[in-house]
Design a protein around this motif. Sequence first.
Motif, PDB file in Angstrom:
ATOM      1  N   ALA A  48       0.829  -1.211   0.000  1.00  0.00           N
ATOM      2  CA  ALA A  48       0.000   0.000   0.000  1.00  0.00           C
ATOM      3  C   ALA A  48       0.862   1.259   0.000  1.00  0.00           C
ATOM      4  O   ALA A  48       0.549   2.237  -0.688  1.00  0.00           O
ATOM      5  CB  ALA A  48      -0.934  -0.003   1.205  1.00  0.00           C
ATOM      6  N   VAL A  49       1.950   1.235   0.750  1.00  0.00           N
ATOM      7  CA  VAL A  49       2.854   2.384   0.797  1.00  0.00           C
ATOM      8  C   VAL A  49       3.522   2.563  -0.561  1.00  0.00           C
ATOM      9  O   VAL A  49       3.595   3.673  -1.103  1.00  0.00           O
ATOM     10  CB  VAL A  49       3.909   2.212   1.912  1.00  0.00           C
ATOM     11  N   LEU A  50       3.982   1.482  -1.137  1.00  0.00           N
ATOM     12  CA  LEU A  50       4.633   1.541  -2.447  1.00  0.00           C
ATOM     13  C   LEU A  50       3.661   2.039  -3.513  1.00  0.00           C
ATOM     14  O   LEU A  50       4.010   2.907  -4.323  1.00  0.00           O
ATOM     15  CB  LEU A  50       5.176   0.157  -2.808  1.00  0.00           C
ATOM     16  N   ASP A  51       2.437   1.532  -3.500  1.00  0.00           N
ATOM     17  CA  ASP A  51       1.428   1.987  -4.464  1.00  0.00           C
ATOM     18  C   ASP A  51       1.170   3.481  -4.318  1.00  0.00           C
ATOM     19  O   ASP A  51       1.018   4.193  -5.315  1.00  0.00           O
ATOM     20  CB  ASP A  51       0.121   1.208  -4.283  1.00  0.00           C
ATOM     21  N   HIS A  52       1.114   3.962  -3.084  1.00  0.00           N
ATOM     22  CA  HIS A  52       0.868   5.385  -2.835  1.00  0.00           C
ATOM     23  C   HIS A  52       1.943   6.247  -3.498  1.00  0.00           C
ATOM     24  O   HIS A  52       1.633   7.254  -4.145  1.00  0.00           O
ATOM     25  CB  HIS A  52       0.822   5.657  -1.328  1.00  0.00           C
ATOM     26  N   PHE A  53       3.194   5.877  -3.339  1.00  0.00           N
ATOM     27  CA  PHE A  53       4.279   6.685  -3.899  1.00  0.00           C
ATOM     28  C   PHE A  53       4.424   6.489  -5.402  1.00  0.00           C
ATOM     29  O   PHE A  53       4.847   7.394  -6.118  1.00  0.00           O
ATOM     30  CB  PHE A  53       5.601   6.390  -3.187  1.00  0.00           C
ATOM     31  N   GLN A  54       4.065   5.321  -5.921  1.00  0.00           N
ATOM     32  CA  GLN A  54       4.209   5.063  -7.352  1.00  0.00           C
ATOM     33  C   GLN A  54       3.048   5.594  -8.180  1.00  0.00           C
ATOM     34  O   GLN A  54       3.172   5.707  -9.394  1.00  0.00           O
ATOM     35  CB  GLN A  54       4.367   3.554  -7.599  1.00  0.00           C
ATOM     36  N   GLU A  55       1.928   5.943  -7.548  1.00  0.00           N
ATOM     37  CA  GLU A  55       0.760   6.352  -8.327  1.00  0.00           C
ATOM     38  C   GLU A  55       0.984   7.664  -9.080  1.00  0.00           C
ATOM     39  O   GLU A  55       0.314   7.917 -10.078  1.00  0.00           O
ATOM     40  CB  GLU A  55      -0.487   6.444  -7.453  1.00  0.00           C
ATOM     41  N   ASP A  56       1.928   8.485  -8.661  1.00  0.00           N
ATOM     42  CA  ASP A  56       2.219   9.736  -9.373  1.00  0.00           C
ATOM     43  C   ASP A  56       3.268   9.559 -10.468  1.00  0.00           C
ATOM     44  O   ASP A  56       3.695  10.526 -11.081  1.00  0.00           O
ATOM     45  CB  ASP A  56       2.683  10.816  -8.386  1.00  0.00           C
ATOM     46  N   GLY A  57       3.712   8.334 -10.681  1.00  0.00           N
ATOM     47  CA  GLY A  57       4.636   8.054 -11.781  1.00  0.00           C
ATOM     48  C   GLY A  57       6.094   8.099 -11.370  1.00  0.00           C
ATOM     49  O   GLY A  57       6.439   7.928 -10.200  1.00  0.00           O
ATOM     50  N   TRP A  60       9.211   8.197  -7.815  1.00  0.00           N
ATOM     51  CA  TRP A  60       8.641   7.712  -6.555  1.00  0.00           C
ATOM     52  C   TRP A  60       9.712   7.456  -5.507  1.00  0.00           C
ATOM     53  O   TRP A  60       9.472   7.662  -4.324  1.00  0.00           O
ATOM     54  CB  TRP A  60       7.777   6.465  -6.785  1.00  0.00           C
ATOM     55  N   GLN A  61      10.906   7.055  -5.926  1.00  0.00           N
ATOM     56  CA  GLN A  61      11.978   6.837  -4.951  1.00  0.00           C
ATOM     57  C   GLN A  61      12.409   8.163  -4.331  1.00  0.00           C
ATOM     58  O   GLN A  61      12.679   8.236  -3.136  1.00  0.00           O
ATOM     59  CB  GLN A  61      13.166   6.135  -5.609  1.00  0.00           C
ATOM     60  N   ASP A  62      12.445   9.222  -5.157  1.00  0.00           N
ATOM     61  CA  ASP A  62      12.778  10.546  -4.629  1.00  0.00           C
ATOM     62  C   ASP A  62      11.705  11.014  -3.646  1.00  0.00           C
ATOM     63  O   ASP A  62      12.015  11.632  -2.625  1.00  0.00           O
ATOM     64  CB  ASP A  62      12.908  11.561  -5.764  1.00  0.00           C
ATOM     65  N   ARG A  63      10.438  10.714  -3.943  1.00  0.00           N
ATOM     66  CA  ARG A  63       9.360  11.119  -3.039  1.00  0.00           C
ATOM     67  C   ARG A  63       9.456  10.368  -1.706  1.00  0.00           C
ATOM     68  O   ARG A  63       9.228  10.947  -0.645  1.00  0.00           O
ATOM     69  CB  ARG A  63       7.997  10.884  -3.693  1.00  0.00           C
ATOM     70  N   ILE A  64       9.802   9.092  -1.757  1.00  0.00           N
ATOM     71  CA  ILE A  64       9.990   8.338  -0.506  1.00  0.00           C
ATOM     72  C   ILE A  64      11.145   8.943   0.279  1.00  0.00           C
ATOM     73  O   ILE A  64      11.051   9.155   1.489  1.00  0.00           O
ATOM     74  CB  ILE A  64      10.226   6.839  -0.782  1.00  0.00           C
ATOM     75  N   ASN A  65      12.248   9.259  -0.391  1.00  0.00           N
ATOM     76  CA  ASN A  65      13.405   9.838   0.266  1.00  0.00           C
ATOM     77  C   ASN A  65      13.054  11.185   0.901  1.00  0.00           C
ATOM     78  O   ASN A  65      13.439  11.462   2.044  1.00  0.00           O
ATOM     79  CB  ASN A  65      14.552  10.006  -0.737  1.00  0.00           C
ATOM     80  N   ASP A  66      12.308  12.020   0.175  1.00  0.00           N
ATOM     81  CA  ASP A  66      11.915  13.326   0.706  1.00  0.00           C
ATOM     82  C   ASP A  66      11.024  13.173   1.938  1.00  0.00           C
ATOM     83  O   ASP A  66      11.175  13.902   2.926  1.00  0.00           O
ATOM     84  CB  ASP A  66      11.187  14.144  -0.359  1.00  0.00           C
ATOM     85  N   THR A  67      10.098  12.223   1.886  1.00  0.00           N
ATOM     86  CA  THR A  67       9.204  11.982   3.026  1.00  0.00           C
ATOM     87  C   THR A  67       9.989  11.507   4.242  1.00  0.00           C
ATOM     88  O   THR A  67       9.760  11.964   5.362  1.00  0.00           O
ATOM     89  CB  THR A  67       8.122  10.954   2.651  1.00  0.00           C
ATOM     90  N   LEU A  68      10.923  10.596   4.026  1.00  0.00           N
ATOM     91  CA  LEU A  68      11.748  10.106   5.141  1.00  0.00           C
ATOM     92  C   LEU A  68      12.634  11.220   5.698  1.00  0.00           C
ATOM     93  O   LEU A  68      12.821  11.325   6.908  1.00  0.00           O
ATOM     94  CB  LEU A  68      12.594   8.916   4.694  1.00  0.00           C
TER      95      LEU A  68
END
Length: 87
Positions: A48-57, A60-68
Amino acid sequence: MANPPRRPTNPMSAAEAAFKPIKKPAAPVREPSAPNIREFVSIRIDRAVLDHFQEDGPGWQDRINDTLRRAISKEPTNADDKRSDDY
């Protein structure tokens, strides 16, 4: 004139040498990396977490890094917010 022995080595010594435990090589010393250098890691994330970050295309790895990064920069507001080691 004596003939040389057919087996010049002692069989017991040869067997011990063949089965002698091999010393493990020392672990490589890991030098600290420079700040803001990304490192390749493998982590397990809920689907679910991965789907959330990947849904914007892409990105997504940068978005996970920014969130962390934002999560670690925030200070807890009270004692209840502090992470406990009771898990």
